[in-house]
Design an enzyme around this catalytic site. Structure first.
Site, mmCIF file in Angstrom:
data_model
loop_
_atom_site.group_PDB
_atom_site.id
_atom_site.type_symbol
_atom_site.label_atom_id
_atom_site.label_comp_id
_atom_site.label_asym_id
_atom_site.label_seq_id
_atom_site.Cartn_x
_atom_site.Cartn_y
_atom_site.Cartn_z
ATOM 1 N N GLN A 113 6.594 -12.747 -2.200
ATOM 2 C CA GLN A 113 5.834 -11.633 -1.985
ATOM 3 C C GLN A 113 5.593 -11.460 -0.472
ATOM 4 O O GLN A 113 5.401 -10.194 -0.134
ATOM 5 C CB GLN A 113 4.406 -11.652 -2.541
ATOM 6 C CG GLN A 113 4.553 -11.293 -3.981
ATOM 7 C CD GLN A 113 3.147 -10.849 -4.542
ATOM 8 O OE1 GLN A 113 3.044 -9.509 -4.500
ATOM 9 N NE2 GLN A 113 2.155 -11.724 -4.745
ATOM 10 N N TYR A 147 0.793 -1.268 -0.054
ATOM 11 C CA TYR A 147 0.152 0.091 0.167
ATOM 12 C C TYR A 147 0.809 1.206 -0.024
ATOM 13 O O TYR A 147 0.564 2.093 0.569
ATOM 14 C CB TYR A 147 -0.851 -0.101 1.220
ATOM 15 C CG TYR A 147 -2.079 -1.038 1.352
ATOM 16 C CD1 TYR A 147 -2.325 -1.359 0.045
ATOM 17 C CD2 TYR A 147 -2.424 -1.614 2.523
ATOM 18 C CE1 TYR A 147 -3.296 -2.851 0.155
ATOM 19 C CE2 TYR A 147 -3.212 -2.650 2.464
ATOM 20 C CZ TYR A 147 -3.735 -3.254 1.245
ATOM 21 O OH TYR A 147 -4.506 -4.503 1.329
ATOM 22 N N ASP A 160 -6.696 -3.162 13.125
ATOM 23 C CA ASP A 160 -5.532 -4.003 12.748
ATOM 24 C C ASP A 160 -5.885 -5.228 13.703
ATOM 25 O O ASP A 160 -5.876 -5.370 14.699
ATOM 26 C CB ASP A 160 -4.118 -3.411 13.067
ATOM 27 C CG ASP A 160 -2.945 -4.251 12.950
ATOM 28 O OD1 ASP A 160 -2.954 -5.437 12.938
ATOM 29 O OD2 ASP A 160 -1.973 -3.710 12.667
ATOM 30 N N PHE A 161 -6.028 -6.432 12.873
ATOM 31 C CA PHE A 161 -6.310 -7.898 13.278
ATOM 32 C C PHE A 161 -5.353 -8.557 14.374
ATOM 33 O O PHE A 161 -5.650 -9.246 15.011
ATOM 34 C CB PHE A 161 -6.978 -8.678 12.452
ATOM 35 C CG PHE A 161 -6.461 -9.004 11.183
ATOM 36 C CD1 PHE A 161 -4.918 -9.576 11.255
ATOM 37 C CD2 PHE A 161 -7.104 -9.221 10.170
ATOM 38 C CE1 PHE A 161 -4.451 -9.675 9.793
ATOM 39 C CE2 PHE A 161 -6.303 -9.461 8.889
ATOM 40 C CZ PHE A 161 -4.868 -9.879 8.927
ATOM 41 N N HIS A 200 -2.362 -17.335 4.374
ATOM 42 C CA HIS A 200 -1.363 -17.592 3.403
ATOM 43 C C HIS A 200 -0.381 -16.426 3.289
ATOM 44 O O HIS A 200 0.797 -16.756 2.746
ATOM 45 C CB HIS A 200 -2.074 -17.926 2.008
ATOM 46 C CG HIS A 200 -2.475 -16.923 1.007
ATOM 47 N ND1 HIS A 200 -2.755 -17.098 -0.395
ATOM 48 C CD2 HIS A 200 -2.705 -15.498 1.244
ATOM 49 C CE1 HIS A 200 -2.927 -15.845 -0.929
ATOM 50 N NE2 HIS A 200 -3.189 -15.013 0.154
HETATM 51 C C1 LIG Z 1 -4.489 -11.012 0.345
HETATM 52 S S1 LIG Z 1 -5.512 -9.813 0.699
HETATM 53 C C2 LIG Z 1 -7.230 -10.809 0.818
HETATM 54 C C3 LIG Z 1 -8.576 -9.849 0.578
HETATM 55 C C4 LIG Z 1 -9.838 -10.426 0.591
HETATM 56 N N1 LIG Z 1 -10.079 -11.372 1.741
HETATM 57 C C5 LIG Z 1 -9.809 -11.535 -0.433
HETATM 58 O O1 LIG Z 1 -9.574 -12.606 -0.474
HETATM 59 O O2 LIG Z 1 -10.083 -10.982 -1.652
HETATM 60 C C6 LIG Z 1 -5.403 -9.617 2.577
HETATM 61 C C7 LIG Z 1 -6.116 -8.426 3.201
HETATM 62 O O3 LIG Z 1 -5.987 -8.340 4.601
HETATM 63 C C8 LIG Z 1 -5.718 -7.157 4.909
HETATM 64 N N2 LIG Z 1 -4.878 -6.878 6.063
HETATM 65 C C9 LIG Z 1 -3.526 -7.308 6.091
HETATM 66 N N3 LIG Z 1 -2.856 -6.979 7.432
HETATM 67 C C10 LIG Z 1 -4.029 -6.680 8.082
HETATM 68 C C11 LIG Z 1 -4.172 -6.334 9.451
HETATM 69 N N4 LIG Z 1 -3.043 -6.333 10.250
HETATM 70 N N5 LIG Z 1 -5.348 -6.133 9.944
HETATM 71 C C12 LIG Z 1 -6.605 -6.080 9.083
HETATM 72 N N6 LIG Z 1 -6.502 -6.334 7.634
HETATM 73 C C13 LIG Z 1 -5.263 -6.685 7.476
HETATM 74 C C14 LIG Z 1 -5.116 -6.354 3.796
HETATM 75 O O4 LIG Z 1 -5.569 -5.072 3.781
HETATM 76 C C15 LIG Z 1 -5.970 -7.289 2.498
HETATM 77 O O5 LIG Z 1 -7.286 -6.700 2.342
#
Ligand SMILES: C[S@@+](CC[C@H](N)C(=O)[O-])C[C@H]1O[C@@H](n2cnc3c(N)ncnc32)[C@H](O)[C@@H]1O
Length: 286
Positions: free
Chosen positions: A247, A88, A177-178, A196
């Site tokens: 990645q 991002y 932030d999860f 993943h």
């Molecule tokens: C690979 S993408 C998958 C998005 C969606 N679930 C999909 O399958 O189309 C990972 C997602 O996790 C979110 N993400 C990454 N770290 C995060 C965090 N610490 N807290 C909340 N969301 C997070 C990203 O912004 C992104 O939208």
């Protein structure tokens, strides 16, 4: 140009008709379906993301294999511990990534949401729900549920601005932030293409938090591409797993590996459904 067009014919992206006046090229059906920007099943943004971001990381595959870590630093000069900080790096990059993520669900979103009967779950959180394509699939398939998209603040703001219609009252948003913030209580948590991205310890940390927040009788739905138990295939999943190496800090996993993570977090009655498409579904119960 002629050589490029002929190679595209070889790849079956174009067809050619040779007439007296010359060669006439046109899209094949598969190109119209998946490459034309206006098609409802277009993968345009996905492929642009592959070409402009992923491909550059794959260029350093040897380094990735030697070092066992992602290649953002070499490919983009970004030294960030968190892959999403690097992803991002600008609003433009984030929007392109979000379009790309959404596009695959026009092909297999219904399959993963229909893999298990989710009708008993009413309050659903889509953790890392991004641009909301699966949330939309869920509310259209299950009339009594509400889905909250939980994601990083800037992703949620972008989802609201460009992706999810404000008319859709059964979809709400949660900025957080999860890993750092509390996860609100719900009946079902969807984690699609989340685990993943992360190493085992972080997956267990996240799943444990989810298990604690989950209401009794609730569950977690993981949506991922499943490797065969002996890792002999499917080829797409094997290649995606290398992609996770170049990645992220994560990998694609087998059913036994997901079972181990879910069990460590306290989930039971773990079920797997292969959809026959790229992504599969795994349901664990509290
Ligand atoms: C690979 S993408 C998958 C998005 C969606 N679930 C999909 O399958 O189309 C990972 C997602 O996790 C979110 N993400 C990454 N770290 C995060 C965090 N610490 N807290 C909340 N969301 C997070 C990203 O912004 C992104 O939208």
């Amino acid at each position: 140009m002629e050589r490029l067009l002929d190679a595209c014919v070889g790849l079956k992206l174009l067809r050619v008709e040779v007439k007296e006046e010359g060669a006439f090229y046109g899209n094949t059906e598969i190109s119209n379906l998946y490459l034309a920007k206006t098609s409802p099943k277009t993968q345009h943004h996905n492929l642009m993301y592959y070409s402009k971001t992923i491909y550059l990381c794959w260029h350093y595959l040897t380094d990735a294999v030697r070092e066992g870590k992602n290649q953002y630093e070499r490919a983009f000069g970004i030294s960030s511990k968190d892959v999403f900080e690097a992803l991002y790096r600008s609003e433009e990059e984030m929007i392109k990534f979000m379009y790309g993520l959404n596009e695959i669900w026009s092909i297999c979103g219904r399959d993963v949401i229909a893999a298990f009967d989710l009708s008993s779950f009413t309050v659903i959180y889509d953790l890392g729900g991004g641009a909301g394509a699966l949330a939309q699939e869920c509310v259209s398939m299950y009339p009594s549920c509400t889905v909250t998209i939980f994601d990083l603040p800037k992703v949620i703001q972008t989802a609201k601005k460009y992706f999810v219609s404000s008319e859709e009252h059964r979809i709400t948003f949660y900025e957080g932030d999860f890993f750092k913030d509390p996860v609100p209580a719900a009946d079902l948590y969807i984690l699609a293409r989340i685990l993943h991205d992360w190493a085992d310890e972080k997956c267990v940390q996240l799943l444990t938090k989810v298990q604690k927040a989950c209401r009794p009788g609730g569950g977690v739905l993981l949506i991922e591409t499943l490797l065969n138990e002996d890792k002999s295939g499917p080829l797409e999943s094997q290649l995606y797993s290398i992609n996770m190496l170049v990645q992220t800090e994560g990998k694609e996993r087998t059913p036994a590996e997901y079972s181990k993570l879910l069990t460590a977090a306290g989930f039971k009655e773990i079920g797997f459904k292969k959809t026959g498409k790229l992504y599969d579904a795994i349901l664990g119960r509290k």
